[in-house]
Write an enzyme that holds these catalytic residues in place. Structure first.
Site, PDB file in Angstrom:
ATOM      1  N   GLN A 135       0.845  -1.203   0.000  1.00  0.00           N
ATOM      2  CA  GLN A 135       0.000   0.000   0.000  1.00  0.00           C
ATOM      3  C   GLN A 135       0.873   1.243   0.000  1.00  0.00           C
ATOM      4  O   GLN A 135       0.375   2.355  -0.125  1.00  0.00           O
ATOM      5  CB  GLN A 135      -0.861   0.045   1.261  1.00  0.00           C
ATOM      6  CG  GLN A 135      -1.865  -1.059   1.362  1.00  0.00           C
ATOM      7  CD  GLN A 135      -2.486  -1.095   2.750  1.00  0.00           C
ATOM      8  OE1 GLN A 135      -3.570  -0.570   2.969  1.00  0.00           O
ATOM      9  NE2 GLN A 135      -1.810  -1.694   3.688  1.00  0.00           N
TER      10      GLN A 135
ATOM     11  N   ASP B 219       5.894   4.881  -1.171  1.00  0.00           N
ATOM     12  CA  ASP B 219       7.344   5.150  -1.212  1.00  0.00           C
ATOM     13  C   ASP B 219       8.031   4.132  -2.126  1.00  0.00           C
ATOM     14  O   ASP B 219       7.391   3.230  -2.679  1.00  0.00           O
ATOM     15  CB  ASP B 219       7.942   5.158   0.216  1.00  0.00           C
ATOM     16  CG  ASP B 219       7.895   3.794   0.915  1.00  0.00           C
ATOM     17  OD1 ASP B 219       8.248   2.779   0.262  1.00  0.00           O
ATOM     18  OD2 ASP B 219       7.525   3.736   2.100  1.00  0.00           O
TER      19      ASP B 219
ATOM     20  N   HIS C 260      -1.677   1.352  -4.058  1.00  0.00           N
ATOM     21  CA  HIS C 260      -2.104   2.737  -3.823  1.00  0.00           C
ATOM     22  C   HIS C 260      -1.257   3.743  -4.598  1.00  0.00           C
ATOM     23  O   HIS C 260      -1.213   4.920  -4.243  1.00  0.00           O
ATOM     24  CB  HIS C 260      -2.092   3.058  -2.316  1.00  0.00           C
ATOM     25  CG  HIS C 260      -3.159   2.345  -1.551  1.00  0.00           C
ATOM     26  ND1 HIS C 260      -3.243   2.350  -0.179  1.00  0.00           N
ATOM     27  CD2 HIS C 260      -4.221   1.597  -1.972  1.00  0.00           C
ATOM     28  CE1 HIS C 260      -4.288   1.626   0.215  1.00  0.00           C
ATOM     29  NE2 HIS C 260      -4.894   1.163  -0.853  1.00  0.00           N
TER      30      HIS C 260
ATOM     31  N   CYS D  24      -5.812  15.094 -18.510  1.00  0.00           N
ATOM     32  CA  CYS D  24      -5.680  14.170 -19.649  1.00  0.00           C
ATOM     33  C   CYS D  24      -5.043  12.843 -19.252  1.00  0.00           C
ATOM     34  O   CYS D  24      -4.987  11.921 -20.066  1.00  0.00           O
ATOM     35  CB  CYS D  24      -4.911  14.815 -20.803  1.00  0.00           C
ATOM     36  SG  CYS D  24      -3.144  15.035 -20.510  1.00  0.00           S
TER      37      CYS D  24
ATOM     38  N   CYS E  15       0.451  20.476 -16.998  1.00  0.00           N
ATOM     39  CA  CYS E  15       0.732  19.453 -18.012  1.00  0.00           C
ATOM     40  C   CYS E  15       1.212  20.130 -19.295  1.00  0.00           C
ATOM     41  O   CYS E  15       0.537  21.040 -19.803  1.00  0.00           O
ATOM     42  CB  CYS E  15      -0.552  18.670 -18.289  1.00  0.00           C
ATOM     43  SG  CYS E  15      -0.415  17.490 -19.629  1.00  0.00           S
TER      44      CYS E  15
ATOM     45  N   GLY F  17       2.833  -4.640   8.919  1.00  0.00           N
ATOM     46  CA  GLY F  17       2.762  -3.195   9.137  1.00  0.00           C
ATOM     47  C   GLY F  17       1.557  -2.499   8.528  1.00  0.00           C
ATOM     48  O   GLY F  17       1.688  -1.383   8.040  1.00  0.00           O
TER      49      GLY F  17
HETATM   50  P1  OAD Z   1      -1.615   2.648   9.164  1.00  0.00           P
HETATM   51  O1  OAD Z   1      -0.948   3.877   9.658  1.00  0.00           O
HETATM   52  O2  OAD Z   1      -3.094   2.610   9.183  1.00  0.00           O
HETATM   53  O3  OAD Z   1      -1.116   1.377   9.997  1.00  0.00           O
HETATM   54  C1  OAD Z   1       0.257   1.156  10.213  1.00  0.00           C
HETATM   55  C2  OAD Z   1       0.423  -0.138  10.950  1.00  0.00           C
HETATM   56  O4  OAD Z   1       1.814  -0.378  11.088  1.00  0.00           O
HETATM   57  C3  OAD Z   1      -0.163  -0.152  12.372  1.00  0.00           C
HETATM   58  O5  OAD Z   1      -0.936  -1.341  12.552  1.00  0.00           O
HETATM   59  C4  OAD Z   1       1.079  -0.176  13.271  1.00  0.00           C
HETATM   60  O6  OAD Z   1       0.866  -0.923  14.457  1.00  0.00           O
HETATM   61  C5  OAD Z   1       2.070  -0.876  12.383  1.00  0.00           C
HETATM   62  N1  OAD Z   1       3.472  -0.560  12.677  1.00  0.00           N
HETATM   63  C6  OAD Z   1       4.002   0.565  13.191  1.00  0.00           C
HETATM   64  N2  OAD Z   1       5.336   0.477  13.259  1.00  0.00           N
HETATM   65  C7  OAD Z   1       5.659  -0.747  12.767  1.00  0.00           C
HETATM   66  C8  OAD Z   1       6.887  -1.431  12.549  1.00  0.00           C
HETATM   67  N3  OAD Z   1       8.048  -0.859  12.851  1.00  0.00           N
HETATM   68  N4  OAD Z   1       6.856  -2.672  12.020  1.00  0.00           N
HETATM   69  C9  OAD Z   1       5.662  -3.247  11.707  1.00  0.00           C
HETATM   70  N5  OAD Z   1       4.474  -2.652  11.872  1.00  0.00           N
HETATM   71  C10 OAD Z   1       4.469  -1.419  12.401  1.00  0.00           C
HETATM   72  O7  OAD Z   1      -1.045   2.377   7.705  1.00  0.00           O
HETATM   73  P2  OAD Z   1      -1.653   1.482   6.530  1.00  0.00           P
HETATM   74  O8  OAD Z   1      -2.354   0.298   7.088  1.00  0.00           O
HETATM   75  O9  OAD Z   1      -0.572   1.259   5.546  1.00  0.00           O
HETATM   76  O10 OAD Z   1      -3.947   5.254   1.941  1.00  0.00           O
HETATM   77  O11 OAD Z   1      -2.714   2.483   5.927  1.00  0.00           O
HETATM   78  C11 OAD Z   1      -3.463   2.077   4.822  1.00  0.00           C
HETATM   79  C12 OAD Z   1      -3.767   3.247   3.943  1.00  0.00           C
HETATM   80  O12 OAD Z   1      -4.363   4.282   4.717  1.00  0.00           O
HETATM   81  C13 OAD Z   1      -2.551   3.914   3.325  1.00  0.00           C
HETATM   82  O13 OAD Z   1      -2.108   3.280   2.163  1.00  0.00           O
HETATM   83  C14 OAD Z   1      -3.052   5.299   3.054  1.00  0.00           C
HETATM   84  C15 OAD Z   1      -3.765   5.551   4.353  1.00  0.00           C
HETATM   85  O14 OAD Z   1      -4.732   6.512   4.356  1.00  0.00           O
HETATM   86  C16 OAD Z   1      -4.203   6.394   1.250  1.00  0.00           C
HETATM   87  O15 OAD Z   1      -3.662   7.446   1.468  1.00  0.00           O
HETATM   88  C17 OAD Z   1      -5.207   6.179   0.169  1.00  0.00           C
END
Ligand code: OAD
Length: 258
Positions: A109, A112, A127, A138, A163, A203
Protein backbone atom coordinates in the site's frame (compact mmCIF):
# COMPACT_ATOMS: atom_id res chain seq x y z
CA UNK A 1 24.23 2.16 24.97
CA UNK A 2 24.08 -1.54 24.10
CA UNK A 3 26.36 -3.16 21.56
CA UNK A 4 24.47 -5.20 18.92
CA UNK A 5 26.10 -8.41 20.17
CA UNK A 6 24.57 -7.77 23.61
CA UNK A 7 21.03 -7.76 22.20
CA UNK A 8 19.11 -10.97 22.85
CA UNK A 9 18.76 -12.99 19.63
CA UNK A 10 15.40 -12.65 17.90
CA UNK A 11 13.52 -15.92 18.16
CA UNK A 12 11.32 -16.65 15.17
CA UNK A 13 8.11 -18.42 16.25
CA UNK A 14 8.48 -22.08 15.26
CA UNK A 15 5.31 -22.38 13.15
CA UNK A 16 6.35 -19.34 11.13
CA UNK A 17 9.92 -20.60 10.72
CA UNK A 18 8.61 -23.92 9.40
CA UNK A 19 6.01 -22.31 7.14
CA UNK A 20 8.64 -20.00 5.65
CA UNK A 21 11.04 -22.87 4.95
CA UNK A 22 8.35 -25.05 3.39
CA UNK A 23 6.50 -22.44 1.31
CA UNK A 24 7.08 -22.47 -2.41
CA UNK A 25 5.14 -19.27 -3.12
CA UNK A 26 5.10 -16.43 -0.63
CA UNK A 27 3.16 -13.18 -0.80
CA UNK A 28 4.09 -10.26 1.43
CA UNK A 29 1.49 -7.52 1.94
CA UNK A 30 2.99 -4.34 3.33
CA UNK A 31 1.66 -1.14 4.83
CA UNK A 32 3.05 2.00 6.39
CA UNK A 33 4.58 0.11 9.34
CA UNK A 34 7.01 -1.48 6.87
CA UNK A 35 8.70 1.89 6.42
CA UNK A 36 8.27 3.20 9.98
CA UNK A 37 11.80 2.19 11.00
CA UNK A 38 13.10 4.16 8.00
CA UNK A 39 11.68 7.26 9.64
CA UNK A 40 8.51 7.54 7.53
CA UNK A 41 5.49 8.20 9.72
CA UNK A 42 2.55 5.82 9.55
CA UNK A 43 -0.97 7.19 9.10
CA UNK A 44 -2.77 6.04 12.21
CA UNK A 45 -0.18 5.84 14.99
CA UNK A 46 -1.77 7.70 17.90
CA UNK A 47 1.31 9.85 18.56
CA UNK A 48 3.06 10.27 15.22
CA UNK A 49 0.56 9.24 12.54
CA UNK A 50 0.03 11.59 9.59
CA UNK A 51 -3.74 11.54 10.06
CA UNK A 52 -3.31 12.95 13.59
CA UNK A 53 -2.62 16.40 12.15
CA UNK A 54 -4.48 16.20 8.85
CA UNK A 55 -7.90 15.15 7.66
CA UNK A 56 -7.50 12.49 4.95
CA UNK A 57 -10.41 14.11 3.10
CA UNK A 58 -8.34 17.30 2.70
CA UNK A 59 -5.20 15.58 1.42
CA UNK A 60 -6.18 12.25 -0.03
CA UNK A 61 -9.47 12.69 -1.88
CA UNK A 62 -10.59 14.19 -5.21
CA UNK A 63 -12.67 16.71 -3.22
CA UNK A 64 -9.61 17.85 -1.27
CA UNK A 65 -7.71 18.29 -4.54
CA UNK A 66 -10.51 20.39 -6.05
CA UNK A 67 -10.74 22.52 -2.92
CA UNK A 68 -7.02 23.25 -2.45
CA UNK A 69 -4.64 21.68 -4.96
CA UNK A 70 -1.69 23.76 -3.68
CA UNK A 71 -2.07 22.27 -0.19
CA UNK A 72 -2.33 18.74 -1.57
CA UNK A 73 0.62 19.13 -3.95
CA UNK A 74 2.78 20.69 -1.20
CA UNK A 75 2.00 17.82 1.18
CA UNK A 76 2.88 15.11 -1.33
CA UNK A 77 5.99 17.04 -2.40
CA UNK A 78 7.02 17.25 1.29
CA UNK A 79 6.47 13.51 1.74
CA UNK A 80 8.37 12.64 -1.43
CA UNK A 81 11.35 14.59 -0.14
CA UNK A 82 11.15 12.83 3.24
CA UNK A 83 11.23 9.48 1.42
CA UNK A 84 14.11 10.56 -0.83
CA UNK A 85 16.15 11.38 2.26
CA UNK A 86 15.31 8.09 3.98
CA UNK A 87 16.94 4.72 3.57
CA UNK A 88 15.40 1.26 3.31
CA UNK A 89 15.49 -0.52 6.67
CA UNK A 90 16.64 -4.03 7.53
CA UNK A 91 13.14 -5.38 6.82
CA UNK A 92 13.17 -4.08 3.23
CA UNK A 93 16.66 -5.55 2.76
CA UNK A 94 15.57 -8.93 4.15
CA UNK A 95 12.66 -9.15 1.69
CA UNK A 96 15.00 -8.36 -1.21
CA UNK A 97 17.30 -11.14 -0.01
CA UNK A 98 14.38 -13.57 0.30
CA UNK A 99 13.40 -12.86 -3.32
CA UNK A 100 16.81 -14.17 -4.40
CA UNK A 101 16.06 -17.54 -2.76
CA UNK A 102 12.34 -18.04 -3.27
CA UNK A 103 9.23 -16.88 -5.12
CA UNK A 104 8.24 -13.85 -3.04
CA UNK A 105 5.59 -11.45 -4.38
CA UNK A 106 5.41 -8.07 -2.68
CA UNK A 107 2.17 -6.09 -2.84
CA UNK A 108 2.31 -2.82 -0.99
CA UNK A 109 0.00 0.00 0.00
CA UNK A 110 3.04 2.22 0.38
CA UNK A 111 3.65 4.99 -2.10
CA UNK A 112 7.34 5.15 -1.21
CA UNK A 113 10.11 3.36 -3.16
CA UNK A 114 11.98 1.80 -0.25
CA UNK A 115 11.32 -1.81 -1.30
CA UNK A 116 12.83 -1.07 -4.71
CA UNK A 117 15.78 0.84 -3.27
CA UNK A 118 16.55 -2.18 -1.08
CA UNK A 119 16.83 -4.21 -4.30
CA UNK A 120 13.40 -5.88 -4.20
CA UNK A 121 10.91 -6.20 -7.04
CA UNK A 122 7.45 -4.92 -6.17
CA UNK A 123 4.68 -6.81 -7.92
CA UNK A 124 2.05 -4.25 -7.10
CA UNK A 125 1.83 -0.72 -5.70
CA UNK A 126 -1.89 -0.86 -5.08
CA UNK A 127 -2.10 2.74 -3.82
CA UNK A 128 0.16 4.18 -6.52
CA UNK A 129 3.50 5.95 -6.14
CA UNK A 130 4.76 9.29 -4.89
CA UNK A 131 7.11 9.35 -7.86
CA UNK A 132 4.60 8.84 -10.67
CA UNK A 133 2.53 12.02 -10.91
CA UNK A 134 0.16 12.47 -13.83
CA UNK A 135 -2.13 15.04 -15.38
CA UNK A 136 -5.44 15.39 -13.56
CA UNK A 137 -7.15 16.29 -16.86
CA UNK A 138 -5.68 14.17 -19.65
CA UNK A 139 -4.04 11.44 -17.53
CA UNK A 140 -0.61 11.74 -19.18
CA UNK A 141 2.23 10.60 -16.95
CA UNK A 142 4.57 13.39 -15.86
CA UNK A 143 8.20 13.08 -14.80
CA UNK A 144 8.79 13.44 -11.08
CA UNK A 145 10.55 16.78 -10.74
CA UNK A 146 12.87 16.94 -7.77
CA UNK A 147 14.09 20.44 -8.55
CA UNK A 148 12.63 23.63 -7.16
CA UNK A 149 11.83 24.56 -3.61
CA UNK A 150 11.00 21.72 -1.28
CA UNK A 151 8.37 22.58 1.32
CA UNK A 152 9.95 22.74 4.78
CA UNK A 153 6.61 22.07 6.45
CA UNK A 154 3.93 19.51 5.70
CA UNK A 155 1.24 22.18 5.30
CA UNK A 156 3.18 24.49 3.00
CA UNK A 157 1.25 25.23 -0.17
CA UNK A 158 3.03 24.62 -3.48
CA UNK A 159 1.25 25.20 -6.80
CA UNK A 160 1.24 21.99 -8.87
CA UNK A 161 2.99 22.08 -12.25
CA UNK A 162 0.97 22.22 -15.46
CA UNK A 163 0.73 19.45 -18.01
CA UNK A 164 2.85 20.31 -21.08
CA UNK A 165 0.23 18.67 -23.33
CA UNK A 166 -3.07 20.10 -22.12
CA UNK A 167 -2.29 22.66 -19.43
CA UNK A 168 -4.14 20.67 -16.75
CA UNK A 169 -2.76 20.39 -13.25
CA UNK A 170 -0.30 17.60 -12.51
CA UNK A 171 -1.56 15.59 -9.54
CA UNK A 172 0.19 13.18 -7.16
CA UNK A 173 0.42 9.56 -8.29
CA UNK A 174 -1.20 8.22 -5.11
CA UNK A 175 -4.66 6.65 -5.15
CA UNK A 176 -7.11 8.66 -3.09
CA UNK A 177 -10.10 7.72 -0.98
CA UNK A 178 -13.11 7.37 -3.23
CA UNK A 179 -11.00 6.37 -6.25
CA UNK A 180 -10.70 2.93 -7.80
CA UNK A 181 -7.44 1.08 -7.47
CA UNK A 182 -5.42 0.63 -10.67
CA UNK A 183 -6.96 -2.56 -12.10
CA UNK A 184 -3.69 -4.28 -12.98
CA UNK A 185 -2.17 -3.58 -9.58
CA UNK A 186 -5.20 -4.96 -7.76
CA UNK A 187 -5.46 -8.04 -10.00
CA UNK A 188 -1.78 -8.81 -9.45
CA UNK A 189 -2.08 -8.51 -5.67
CA UNK A 190 -5.20 -10.67 -5.55
CA UNK A 191 -3.63 -13.26 -7.81
CA UNK A 192 -0.50 -13.36 -5.65
CA UNK A 193 -2.40 -14.14 -2.45
CA UNK A 194 -4.65 -16.69 -4.17
CA UNK A 195 -1.59 -18.59 -5.38
CA UNK A 196 0.58 -18.30 -2.28
CA UNK A 197 0.98 -20.92 0.38
CA UNK A 198 2.32 -18.37 2.88
CA UNK A 199 1.08 -14.78 3.16
CA UNK A 200 2.80 -12.29 5.47
CA UNK A 201 0.85 -9.19 6.45
CA UNK A 202 3.38 -6.61 7.59
CA UNK A 203 2.76 -3.19 9.14
CA UNK A 204 -0.81 -2.44 8.16
CA UNK A 205 -3.73 -1.52 10.39
CA UNK A 206 -6.05 -3.37 8.00
CA UNK A 207 -8.71 -0.69 7.86
CA UNK A 208 -8.49 0.45 4.24
CA UNK A 209 -10.33 -1.72 1.73
CA UNK A 210 -10.00 -3.44 -0.64
CA UNK A 211 -6.38 -4.11 0.42
CA UNK A 212 -7.54 -5.08 3.92
CA UNK A 213 -9.59 -7.87 2.36
CA UNK A 214 -6.52 -9.64 0.96
CA UNK A 215 -5.70 -11.64 4.14
CA UNK A 216 -9.23 -13.10 4.09
CA UNK A 217 -8.90 -13.97 0.39
CA UNK A 218 -5.58 -15.65 1.16
CA UNK A 219 -7.09 -17.58 4.02
CA UNK A 220 -10.02 -18.84 1.99
CA UNK A 221 -7.65 -19.87 -0.80
CA UNK A 222 -5.79 -22.06 1.68
CA UNK A 223 -2.69 -20.01 2.51
CA UNK A 224 -1.13 -19.81 5.94
CA UNK A 225 -1.50 -16.16 6.98
CA UNK A 226 0.97 -14.55 9.37
CA UNK A 227 0.77 -11.03 10.74
CA UNK A 228 3.92 -9.12 11.64
CA UNK A 229 2.94 -6.04 13.62
CA UNK A 230 3.74 -4.80 17.15
CA UNK A 231 0.02 -4.54 17.97
CA UNK A 232 -3.34 -6.16 17.25
CA UNK A 233 -5.09 -4.90 14.13
CA UNK A 234 -8.39 -5.22 12.30
CA UNK A 235 -6.98 -8.16 10.33
CA UNK A 236 -5.34 -10.02 13.24
CA UNK A 237 -8.26 -12.44 13.41
CA UNK A 238 -7.56 -13.51 9.83
CA UNK A 239 -4.03 -14.61 10.73
CA UNK A 240 -3.06 -18.16 11.63
CA UNK A 241 -0.08 -16.73 13.51
CA UNK A 242 0.55 -13.26 14.93
CA UNK A 243 4.11 -12.19 15.57
CA UNK A 244 4.27 -9.08 17.76
CA UNK A 245 7.50 -7.64 16.44
CA UNK A 246 8.54 -4.95 13.98
CA UNK A 247 9.39 -5.22 10.30
CA UNK A 248 13.07 -4.35 10.74
CA UNK A 249 13.49 -6.83 13.60
CA UNK A 250 11.29 -9.74 12.52
CA UNK A 251 11.93 -9.98 8.77
CA UNK A 252 15.76 -10.19 8.96
CA UNK A 253 15.50 -12.88 11.65
CA UNK A 254 12.96 -14.81 9.58
CA UNK A 255 15.05 -14.70 6.40
CA UNK A 256 18.28 -15.51 8.25
CA UNK A 257 16.91 -18.84 9.46
CA UNK A 258 15.70 -20.09 6.07
P1 OAD B 1 -1.61 2.65 9.16
O1 OAD B 1 -0.95 3.88 9.66
O2 OAD B 1 -3.09 2.61 9.18
O3 OAD B 1 -1.12 1.38 10.00
C1 OAD B 1 0.26 1.16 10.21
C2 OAD B 1 0.42 -0.14 10.95
O4 OAD B 1 1.81 -0.38 11.09
C3 OAD B 1 -0.16 -0.15 12.37
O5 OAD B 1 -0.94 -1.34 12.55
C4 OAD B 1 1.08 -0.18 13.27
O6 OAD B 1 0.87 -0.92 14.46
C5 OAD B 1 2.07 -0.88 12.38
N1 OAD B 1 3.47 -0.56 12.68
C6 OAD B 1 4.00 0.57 13.19
N2 OAD B 1 5.34 0.48 13.26
C7 OAD B 1 5.66 -0.75 12.77
C8 OAD B 1 6.89 -1.43 12.55
N3 OAD B 1 8.05 -0.86 12.85
N4 OAD B 1 6.86 -2.67 12.02
C9 OAD B 1 5.66 -3.25 11.71
N5 OAD B 1 4.47 -2.65 11.87
C10 OAD B 1 4.47 -1.42 12.40
O7 OAD B 1 -1.04 2.38 7.70
P2 OAD B 1 -1.65 1.48 6.53
O8 OAD B 1 -2.35 0.30 7.09
O9 OAD B 1 -0.57 1.26 5.55
O10 OAD B 1 -3.95 5.25 1.94
O11 OAD B 1 -2.71 2.48 5.93
C11 OAD B 1 -3.46 2.08 4.82
C12 OAD B 1 -3.77 3.25 3.94
O12 OAD B 1 -4.36 4.28 4.72
C13 OAD B 1 -2.55 3.91 3.32
O13 OAD B 1 -2.11 3.28 2.16
C14 OAD B 1 -3.05 5.30 3.05
C15 OAD B 1 -3.76 5.55 4.35
O14 OAD B 1 -4.73 6.51 4.36
C16 OAD B 1 -4.20 6.39 1.25
O15 OAD B 1 -3.66 7.45 1.47
C17 OAD B 1 -5.21 6.18 0.17
Amino acid sequence: MTAPEDQPPVVVPTPLAIAAREASRIAVLTGAGMSAESGIATFRDARTGLWKDFDPQDLASPEGWSADSDLVWGWYRWRAELVRRSEPNAGHVALARWQKQAHVDIATQNVDDLHERAGARVLSHVHGSLFEPYCSDCGTRAAFDDTGDVPAEADQRVPPPECPLCGGLIRPGAVWFGESLPEDAWAAAENAVRNADLVLVVGTSGVVYPFAGLPAIARSAGATVVEINPVDTEVSDMADHRWRTTAAVGLPALVAQL
